[in-house]
Design an enzyme around this catalytic site. Structure first.
Site, PDB file in Angstrom:
ATOM      1  N   HIS A  36      45.888  37.537  50.575  1.00  0.00           N
ATOM      2  CA  HIS A  36      44.935  36.522  50.105  1.00  0.00           C
ATOM      3  C   HIS A  36      45.341  35.131  50.592  1.00  0.00           C
ATOM      4  O   HIS A  36      44.499  34.334  51.010  1.00  0.00           O
ATOM      5  CB  HIS A  36      44.887  36.493  48.571  1.00  0.00           C
ATOM      6  CG  HIS A  36      44.384  37.743  47.928  1.00  0.00           C
ATOM      7  ND1 HIS A  36      45.206  38.571  47.192  1.00  0.00           N
ATOM      8  CD2 HIS A  36      43.151  38.305  47.898  1.00  0.00           C
ATOM      9  CE1 HIS A  36      44.496  39.577  46.729  1.00  0.00           C
ATOM     10  NE2 HIS A  36      43.249  39.451  47.140  1.00  0.00           N
ATOM     11  N   GLN A  60      31.356  46.136  40.290  1.00  0.00           N
ATOM     12  CA  GLN A  60      31.887  46.998  41.341  1.00  0.00           C
ATOM     13  C   GLN A  60      32.882  48.028  40.834  1.00  0.00           C
ATOM     14  O   GLN A  60      33.455  48.773  41.627  1.00  0.00           O
ATOM     15  CB  GLN A  60      32.508  46.171  42.463  1.00  0.00           C
ATOM     16  CG  GLN A  60      33.805  45.458  42.112  1.00  0.00           C
ATOM     17  CD  GLN A  60      34.179  44.421  43.154  1.00  0.00           C
ATOM     18  OE1 GLN A  60      33.493  43.426  43.335  1.00  0.00           O
ATOM     19  NE2 GLN A  60      35.288  44.655  43.852  1.00  0.00           N
TER      20      GLN A  60
END
Length: 287
Positions: free
Chosen positions: A33, A64
């Site tokens: 990230h 999700q």
């Protein structure tokens, strides 16, 4: 770094930005990230040094997650994430609550095409890419980025997002960041934290199996006798023999993830998903 929680506050914070570079996350950040965040910082500094802004989001997206998945236990490490983002060039962090981002039930959803979204991850996690596409489209509407960065570790997800941006004519450049790996080759993932010490040592075997599958695909292509079914089955069995529960290890075309029927002169990618203990890991390698 400026932290905002509502869409209105986000839009006010970003109003002066001449260029916006965006990294969407679910938090529990790792170096992969942060690599994306550094890429965003570099893009802003190169393209709009006087008025550009980098933006990250942290939002664990319920849409999700399947009914038996880890939404409730997904690691939430907000304070540490904030420190890491600030240290890696983030100007604005958007950290909405569910009520902020979904003030009413999200009945309008983005449904990606079945030929891309109902295979591989989509076959084993029904509805996953509807949830991903819907939240990413909504975040794009909130942030209105010029550039957005996503990791190649989630290879199919990156393809779905690229296709969505193209189909919806969104004025956003999508840039993929290379998979960041540990020293032993294990792809970094927020879910690696679920692994025990012994499992973490074993987890590298997924990337090793993909390397073997890639080598077999290259050799078969070179000999003109690529038997994809046989080499995929062998890779799956090798992981099962080590106690894994593989969902798939497969060779696909890079451009659309379609399967092969024999030798292929197009760029390929090998992708895998398998459960080690209670933890499901994914990885891929471009061939």
């Amino acid at each position: 770094m400026h932290i905002v929680h509502t869409i209105d506050d986000l839009r006010r914070a970003l109003k002066p930005a001449a260029l916006r570079a965006f990294v969407a996350t679910m938090g529990n950040l790792h170096q992969g990230h942060l690599d994306l965040m550094q890429m965003a910082r570099q893009a802003v500094d190169a393209r709009a040094p006087q008025g550009g802004m980098t933006v990250a989001s942290i939002f664990v997206n319920r849409l999700q997650f399947g009914p038996n998945e880890d939404f409730d236990t997904y690691p939430r490490t907000f304070e540490r994430d904030c420190e890491q983002l600030a240290a890696n060039g983030c100007d604005v962090l958007f950290a909405p609550s569910e009520k902020d981002l979904y003030p009413e039930p999200q009945v309008f959803k983005v449904h990606p095409p079945a030929d891309l979204a109902d295979i591989l991850e989509g076959a084993f996690r029904p509805g996953f890419f509807v949830g991903v596409s819907t939240v990413v489209h909504k975040l794009f509407n909130c942030v209105q980025p010029d550039i957005a960065f996503f990791g190649k570790k989630d290879y199919q997800q990156l393809m779905v997002i690229r296709r969505m941006v193209q189909q919806m004519a969104l004025p956003i450049e999508i840039i993929g960041g290379e998979t960041r790996r540990a020293e032993n080759g294990l792809a970094l993932s927020s879910r690696n934290g679920y692994l025990s010490t012994e499992e973490r040592a074993e987890a590298v075997q997924l990337s090793m199996a993909l390397k073997g599958l890639a080598a077999a695909a290259r050799a078969g292509n070179a000999a003109g006798v690529l038997d994809v079914t046989t080499i995929e089955a062998a890779a799956m069995e090798a992981l099962r023999a080590r106690g894994w529960q593989p969902d798939y290890l497969t060779v696909r075309r890079q451009h659309d993830l379609s399967p092969l029927t024999g030798p292929c002169d197009e760029p390929l990618v090998v992708l895998g998903a398998a459960k080690l203990g209670k933890t499901r890991l994914i990885d891929n390698l471009e061939v």
